[in-house]
Design a protein around this motif. Structure first.
Motif, PDB file in Angstrom:
ATOM      1  N   PRO A 179       0.822  -1.214   0.000  1.00 36.63           N
ATOM      2  CA  PRO A 179       0.000   0.000   0.000  1.00 36.63           C
ATOM      3  C   PRO A 179       0.856   1.264   0.000  1.00 36.63           C
ATOM      4  O   PRO A 179       1.873   1.342   0.706  1.00 36.63           O
ATOM      5  CB  PRO A 179      -0.806  -0.118   1.304  1.00 36.63           C
ATOM      6  CG  PRO A 179      -0.885  -1.590   1.547  1.00 36.63           C
ATOM      7  CD  PRO A 179       0.437  -2.139   1.086  1.00 36.63           C
ATOM      8  N   LEU A 180       0.460   2.234  -0.804  1.00 40.97           N
ATOM      9  CA  LEU A 180       1.186   3.493  -0.853  1.00 40.97           C
ATOM     10  C   LEU A 180       1.015   4.253   0.461  1.00 40.97           C
ATOM     11  O   LEU A 180      -0.045   4.198   1.093  1.00 40.97           O
ATOM     12  CB  LEU A 180       0.679   4.355  -2.006  1.00 40.97           C
ATOM     13  CG  LEU A 180       0.910   3.833  -3.424  1.00 40.97           C
ATOM     14  CD1 LEU A 180       0.432   4.860  -4.442  1.00 40.97           C
ATOM     15  CD2 LEU A 180       2.380   3.508  -3.654  1.00 40.97           C
ATOM     16  N   ILE A 181       2.061   4.949   0.852  1.00 39.72           N
ATOM     17  CA  ILE A 181       2.040   5.775   2.051  1.00 39.72           C
ATOM     18  C   ILE A 181       2.010   7.233   1.612  1.00 39.72           C
ATOM     19  O   ILE A 181       2.893   7.682   0.869  1.00 39.72           O
ATOM     20  CB  ILE A 181       3.253   5.503   2.944  1.00 39.72           C
ATOM     21  CG1 ILE A 181       3.242   4.042   3.412  1.00 39.72           C
ATOM     22  CG2 ILE A 181       3.263   6.449   4.145  1.00 39.72           C
ATOM     23  CD1 ILE A 181       4.472   3.642   4.200  1.00 39.72           C
ATOM     24  N   PHE A 182       1.009   7.971   2.063  1.00 47.23           N
ATOM     25  CA  PHE A 182       0.833   9.352   1.644  1.00 47.23           C
ATOM     26  C   PHE A 182       1.275  10.323   2.735  1.00 47.23           C
ATOM     27  O   PHE A 182       1.139  10.044   3.930  1.00 47.23           O
ATOM     28  CB  PHE A 182      -0.635   9.624   1.296  1.00 47.23           C
ATOM     29  CG  PHE A 182      -1.106   8.912   0.065  1.00 47.23           C
ATOM     30  CD1 PHE A 182      -0.892   9.453  -1.196  1.00 47.23           C
ATOM     31  CD2 PHE A 182      -1.763   7.691   0.162  1.00 47.23           C
ATOM     32  CE1 PHE A 182      -1.322   8.798  -2.333  1.00 47.23           C
ATOM     33  CE2 PHE A 182      -2.210   7.034  -0.973  1.00 47.23           C
ATOM     34  CZ  PHE A 182      -1.978   7.587  -2.233  1.00 47.23           C
ATOM     35  N   SER A 183       1.789  11.462   2.314  1.00 50.43           N
ATOM     36  CA  SER A 183       2.136  12.528   3.249  1.00 50.43           C
ATOM     37  C   SER A 183       0.857  13.119   3.828  1.00 50.43           C
ATOM     38  O   SER A 183      -0.258  12.883   3.330  1.00 50.43           O
ATOM     39  CB  SER A 183       2.926  13.622   2.523  1.00 50.43           C
ATOM     40  OG  SER A 183       2.090  14.279   1.570  1.00 50.43           O
ATOM     41  N   ASP A 184       0.988  13.916   4.872  1.00 53.60           N
ATOM     42  CA  ASP A 184      -0.180  14.561   5.474  1.00 53.60           C
ATOM     43  C   ASP A 184      -0.887  15.453   4.457  1.00 53.60           C
ATOM     44  O   ASP A 184      -2.123  15.504   4.415  1.00 53.60           O
ATOM     45  CB  ASP A 184       0.238  15.392   6.683  1.00 53.60           C
ATOM     46  CG  ASP A 184       0.665  14.531   7.868  1.00 53.60           C
ATOM     47  OD1 ASP A 184       0.299  13.331   7.891  1.00 53.60           O
ATOM     48  OD2 ASP A 184       1.364  15.048   8.753  1.00 53.60           O
ATOM     49  N   GLU A 185      -0.098  16.143   3.633  1.00 50.92           N
ATOM     50  CA  GLU A 185      -0.692  17.032   2.633  1.00 50.92           C
ATOM     51  C   GLU A 185      -1.488  16.243   1.595  1.00 50.92           C
ATOM     52  O   GLU A 185      -2.581  16.659   1.183  1.00 50.92           O
ATOM     53  CB  GLU A 185       0.404  17.850   1.932  1.00 50.92           C
ATOM     54  CG  GLU A 185       1.092  18.869   2.809  1.00 50.92           C
ATOM     55  CD  GLU A 185       2.238  18.288   3.639  1.00 50.92           C
ATOM     56  OE1 GLU A 185       2.970  19.077   4.249  1.00 50.92           O
ATOM     57  OE2 GLU A 185       2.407  17.042   3.662  1.00 50.92           O
ATOM     58  N   ALA A 186      -0.946  15.102   1.173  1.00 54.40           N
ATOM     59  CA  ALA A 186      -1.651  14.266   0.201  1.00 54.40           C
ATOM     60  C   ALA A 186      -2.898  13.638   0.813  1.00 54.40           C
ATOM     61  O   ALA A 186      -3.935  13.503   0.153  1.00 54.40           O
ATOM     62  CB  ALA A 186      -0.724  13.179  -0.330  1.00 54.40           C
ATOM     63  N   LYS A 187      -2.810  13.274   2.087  1.00 53.79           N
ATOM     64  CA  LYS A 187      -3.991  12.721   2.773  1.00 53.79           C
ATOM     65  C   LYS A 187      -5.122  13.747   2.814  1.00 53.79           C
ATOM     66  O   LYS A 187      -6.305  13.398   2.681  1.00 53.79           O
ATOM     67  CB  LYS A 187      -3.622  12.298   4.197  1.00 53.79           C
ATOM     68  CG  LYS A 187      -2.758  11.040   4.282  1.00 53.79           C
ATOM     69  CD  LYS A 187      -2.388  10.743   5.728  1.00 53.79           C
ATOM     70  CE  LYS A 187      -1.502   9.525   5.829  1.00 53.79           C
ATOM     71  NZ  LYS A 187      -1.060   9.271   7.231  1.00 53.79           N
ATOM     72  N   GLU A 188      -4.767  15.011   3.004  1.00 52.51           N
ATOM     73  CA  GLU A 188      -5.785  16.058   3.032  1.00 52.51           C
ATOM     74  C   GLU A 188      -6.442  16.215   1.664  1.00 52.51           C
ATOM     75  O   GLU A 188      -7.648  16.468   1.568  1.00 52.51           O
ATOM     76  CB  GLU A 188      -5.158  17.378   3.490  1.00 52.51           C
ATOM     77  CG  GLU A 188      -4.760  17.371   4.956  1.00 52.51           C
ATOM     78  CD  GLU A 188      -4.070  18.653   5.376  1.00 52.51           C
ATOM     79  OE1 GLU A 188      -3.795  19.498   4.493  1.00 52.51           O
ATOM     80  OE2 GLU A 188      -3.801  18.816   6.581  1.00 52.51           O
ATOM     81  N   VAL A 189      -5.659  16.066   0.603  1.00 55.26           N
ATOM     82  CA  VAL A 189      -6.220  16.108  -0.754  1.00 55.26           C
ATOM     83  C   VAL A 189      -7.197  14.951  -0.948  1.00 55.26           C
ATOM     84  O   VAL A 189      -8.314  15.129  -1.452  1.00 55.26           O
ATOM     85  CB  VAL A 189      -5.109  16.060  -1.814  1.00 55.26           C
ATOM     86  CG1 VAL A 189      -5.691  15.823  -3.205  1.00 55.26           C
ATOM     87  CG2 VAL A 189      -4.299  17.347  -1.802  1.00 55.26           C
ATOM     88  N   LEU A 190      -6.776  13.751  -0.567  1.00 56.54           N
ATOM     89  CA  LEU A 190      -7.629  12.577  -0.718  1.00 56.54           C
ATOM     90  C   LEU A 190      -8.919  12.725   0.090  1.00 56.54           C
ATOM     91  O   LEU A 190     -10.002  12.350  -0.377  1.00 56.54           O
ATOM     92  CB  LEU A 190      -6.871  11.324  -0.292  1.00 56.54           C
ATOM     93  CG  LEU A 190      -5.738  10.884  -1.226  1.00 56.54           C
ATOM     94  CD1 LEU A 190      -4.866   9.840  -0.547  1.00 56.54           C
ATOM     95  CD2 LEU A 190      -6.298  10.341  -2.537  1.00 56.54           C
ATOM     96  N   GLN A 191      -8.824  13.262   1.291  1.00 54.16           N
ATOM     97  CA  GLN A 191     -10.011  13.437   2.124  1.00 54.16           C
ATOM     98  C   GLN A 191     -10.955  14.470   1.512  1.00 54.16           C
ATOM     99  O   GLN A 191     -12.176  14.252   1.459  1.00 54.16           O
ATOM    100  CB  GLN A 191      -9.616  13.865   3.539  1.00 54.16           C
ATOM    101  CG  GLN A 191     -10.779  14.068   4.490  1.00 54.16           C
ATOM    102  CD  GLN A 191     -11.599  12.806   4.710  1.00 54.16           C
ATOM    103  OE1 GLN A 191     -11.057  11.704   4.739  1.00 54.16           O
ATOM    104  NE2 GLN A 191     -12.909  12.964   4.858  1.00 54.16           N
TER     105      GLN A 191
END
Length: 291
Positions: free
Chosen positions: A197-209
């Motif tokens: 599974p890919l690990i996302f940065s906090d900034e990328a997680k916010e985009v996904l959310q």
């Protein structure tokens, strides 16, 4: 002959914008377009088409992800699972920095090799590409392989036609005949298909959310309408809420009647800007642009 010259820059009111270095020679560095071409598609699983153009800022508005091969004379690159990550990096590098009159002739270059092991950078660029406005994938022109969510995540009323992106993010894409090192995220150095599974940065997680909230709003608001499509892409969602003018061009978000949609789209764009700033640092670190 000097390789570069540094000049003071000013805005139209005479206020200083700092210094800008202009290069008279790039020491035979290859362009980012030639770099991308080294990642040739190796399967028949076509996910979409990258439309590209000359490797400078003034042509960045031509960089887009499409369903089918355009008929213009610009550069096109077929997107398949093995080159999705490099394509995402190319797309993000070209779009994460705003074009201005100062940088519009700056050249995007083939990077150093440091980017290859930076898996967070890979994931950041993939998230950025999935939700950027120049991702023009639409379910009206073919199967949408770019939905990173499950039906449950976004309250979709029907099953998706493609689970590719979900499987890709989870490292579930079936390996080819090459051997797989279970300790490595990727099958080999030049085949960027994740095996974990890919690990996302906090900034990328916010985009996904933020993206998930926007998709969820679409499904909640349209599931009972005749225009509902469970496979809707980001472009389709924008088209639904914003509509088109009499010339066939999508209206700006301000024209949308749904206030909740405008708020959620604004939140998504805000997170994209934060992620862009994070990617920008790596653009210079890895040599895609010269400082």
């Amino acid at each position: 002959m000097k390789k570069s010259i540094t000049l003071d820059t000013f805005d139209e009111n005479g206020a200083s914008l700092g210094k800008k270095r202009f290069y008279t020679t790039l020491d035979n560095k290859e362009s980012i377009n030639k770099w991308l071409k080294t990642f040739e598609p190796t399967t028949d699983s076509i996910l979409g088409i990258l439309m590209a153009d000359s490797p400078d800022f003034q042509h960045n508005n031509h960089i887009a992800i499409l369903n089918f091969m355009p008929t213009n004379n610009q550069m096109k690159n077929t997107i398949t699972p093995n080159n999705l990550i490099p394509t995402s990096i190319y797309f993000s590098v070209r779009h994460c920095i705003k074009a201005t009159w100062i940088n519009d002739r700056d050249q995007f270059l083939s990077p150093n090799t440091k980017w290859e092991k930076d898996t967070e950078f890979h994931s950041d660029c993939l998230a950025f590409m999935l939700f950027h406005g120049q991702n023009r994938i639409t379910c009206k022109e073919g199967i949408n392989h770019f939905i990173p969510f499950s039906e449950k995540d976004i309250d979709a009323a029907e099953a998706f036609e493609s689970y590719f992106m979900q499987d890709f993010l989870q490292g579930k894409i079936k390996p080819d005949s090459k051997s797989t090192d279970s300790k490595s995220l990727f099958k080999d150095e030049l085949d960027f298909i994740p095996t974990k599974p890919l690990i996302f940065s906090d900034e990328a997680k916010e985009v996904l959310q933020a993206g998930k909230e926007l998709f969820k709003h679409y499904h909640e608001q349209t599931r009972d309408s005749k225009d509902y499509n469970p496979n809707a892409a980001l472009y389709d969602i924008k088209a639904h809420f914003q509509g088109f003018n009499d010339k066939g061009k999508m209206n700006p978000p301000q024209k949308a009647q749904d206030e909740a949609y405008k708020q959620k789209l604004g939140e998504l764009n805000y997170t994209l800007k934060n992620l862009a700033k994070k990617i920008e640092v790596k653009v210079y670190e890895y040599g895609f642009l010269l400082k």
